[in-house]
Design a protein around this motif. Sequence first.
Motif, short mmCIF file in Angstrom:
data_model
loop_
_atom_site.label_atom_id
_atom_site.label_comp_id
_atom_site.label_asym_id
_atom_site.label_seq_id
_atom_site.Cartn_x
_atom_site.Cartn_y
_atom_site.Cartn_z
N UNK A 51 0.86 -1.18 0.00
CA UNK A 51 0.00 0.00 0.00
C UNK A 51 0.90 1.23 0.00
N UNK A 53 0.28 5.10 0.71
CA UNK A 53 -0.77 6.02 1.16
C UNK A 53 -0.20 7.42 1.11
N UNK A 59 -2.39 3.89 -3.38
CA UNK A 59 -2.05 2.93 -4.43
C UNK A 59 -1.88 1.56 -3.78
N UNK A 60 -2.45 0.53 -4.42
CA UNK A 60 -2.33 -0.83 -3.89
C UNK A 60 -1.76 -1.73 -4.98
N UNK A 83 3.29 7.08 3.05
CA UNK A 83 3.59 5.92 3.89
C UNK A 83 3.47 4.67 3.00
N UNK A 85 3.34 0.69 3.04
CA UNK A 85 3.11 -0.43 3.97
C UNK A 85 3.14 -1.73 3.18
N UNK A 87 2.44 -5.59 3.33
CA UNK A 87 1.70 -6.55 4.14
C UNK A 87 1.92 -7.96 3.60
N UNK A 92 3.04 -6.10 9.38
CA UNK A 92 3.26 -5.21 8.23
C UNK A 92 4.49 -4.33 8.43
N UNK A 94 6.33 -0.83 7.52
CA UNK A 94 5.96 0.49 7.02
C UNK A 94 7.19 1.40 6.95
N UNK B 88 -8.19 11.07 -2.19
CA UNK B 88 -7.57 10.22 -1.15
C UNK B 88 -8.63 9.37 -0.45
N UNK B 91 -9.95 6.71 -2.88
CA UNK B 91 -8.94 5.65 -3.07
C UNK B 91 -8.88 4.72 -1.86
N UNK B 95 -9.84 0.70 -1.78
CA UNK B 95 -8.81 -0.28 -1.40
C UNK B 95 -9.06 -0.89 -0.03
N UNK B 97 -9.31 0.58 2.91
CA UNK B 97 -8.57 1.17 4.03
C UNK B 97 -9.38 2.26 4.72
N UNK B 132 -3.67 3.42 10.36
CA UNK B 132 -4.22 3.03 9.07
C UNK B 132 -4.70 1.58 9.20
N UNK B 138 -5.14 -3.14 11.98
CA UNK B 138 -4.24 -1.97 11.94
C UNK B 138 -2.97 -2.38 11.21
N UNK B 139 -2.69 -1.71 10.09
CA UNK B 139 -1.47 -2.06 9.35
C UNK B 139 -0.36 -1.05 9.58
N UNK B 140 -0.72 0.09 10.14
CA UNK B 140 0.32 1.07 10.45
C UNK B 140 -0.22 2.02 11.51
N UNK B 142 1.26 5.38 14.08
CA UNK B 142 2.39 6.24 14.42
C UNK B 142 1.89 7.47 15.17
#
Lengths: 291, 171
Positions: A51, A53, A59-60, A83, A85, A87, A92, A94, B88, B91, B95, B97, B132, B138-140, B142
């Motif tokens: 990903x 972001x 964009x994936x 960012x 990421x 996966x 994941x 990042x 944003x 998108x 996806x 998210x 995120x 949760x993939x990220x 911070x």
Amino acid sequence: MRRFVLYGFLVLICWFAADSARGADLKVPQNAVAGQTITLGTSGQGEATLFLIGPGEVIKHSVKLGSDVQIKGEELRHAGRWVAVLRAGGKPQAQVFWVKPGQPENLSFLARPSRIAVAQRNAITGTVFVFDKFRNLVLQPMPVVFTLGMNGAGASQTVTSHEGVAWIDASSGPKEGAAQFVASTGNITVRRVVQQVAAEACMGGLRMHIAQRTADNIIVETDPVRDCSGNPVPDGTIVTFVENDKKGKSTVDARIKKGIAKATLPASDNATISVAAGVTLGNELHVGGGQ
Amino acid sequence: MKLAKVLLGVALLVGSVSLMWAFADKKVDVQLNVDNVRPHQLEDSTKVSIVRDYGLAWRELNTALANGATAPLNNHFTGFALQKLTQRVKDQQSNGLTTRIIDHGHKLDAIFYARDGSSLEFRDTANLETQILDGETVIHSESVQVQYIAVMTGGADRWYVRVLESVPNGQ
């Protein structure tokens, strides 16, 4: 024995998972520019989802770990903080990377006001915001040339943009007409028109005379009304004529037509007539007892 | 016992989501410094409006990113910023998210205020906690200080964010 094999199997799975997680590393670009293709490196084995972001898009991509991933320039349109990421099976991964704006390709030029009296000091403001092709604000200092002029004559000034903005204050010229206000950087030019109009009638230059006298009326008219730079004051501007005599006061507001204002006042054998346009006072006429 | 654990888990999940929502909906702290603004000084009423509208813009941005809804963006964003953030959010949604932001406040340093009062540019130092999520995972996450360059322009009854661009700290 069976328990021992099970524990061994679990340890193997954990080791594999840890290895996979450790292996799925991500390498991001250090000098990415909006609109330019970038390459991200991955390590490890197997399949993963990447990903990206960004400030204005997400964009994936499905990726094969261990190979590089190319992101095309048209996908990477927005400058700022991104960012990435990755996966895969494990935790994941990042990474943050920055995308810089591209070269200037658009100027947002605000010229104010669009109509101004001649010979006004620092009364015109020009402000330019510098953008790249994808409308990212270009923060790198850029020289912006401002030109304000009419019929080929005029003045230029170069201002270096700061945080994406450059501005000037300019004075209007002495002649009325459509002045070209141009801002440019590199080969990008943006043009605005500032209409310069005559200023107030010039103090001491507003004069009237008696054009005609009849038994009932006195017709007074001005000489051509001009500002202090010699420009004719626009038609439609109000000129006030005031007649004072023993019977009282008569006032006529007349519009300038073809450069001249004209009024018909009541006849009088002893009157004083005055004229004014805005804050400008003209001459006085004495009728009857001699002018 | 098992049921109790499940219930506790659900309660914790609901509680944390509610907490997130509470943060998303609370008033965003915005401080404005106008010591270095050029070429024109901000009027007192403009300062108040900028602080109010920029704070609302961020609150609406956080709501849009958390819910995958573009409508809240229309209230205080316009022009390029609106186009960019709308894309944003779309998108993100396509996806799978979502982004949750806990906003710890913004310190604004005004850079440019047009003589005619039509536009204001400033640098924003924002303190944000971001998560995120891909679906529910949760993939990220911070906690970060991010600098933004923003341009706001005056509208009929409010100020709109026209440009919002994150920049590396110190640049």
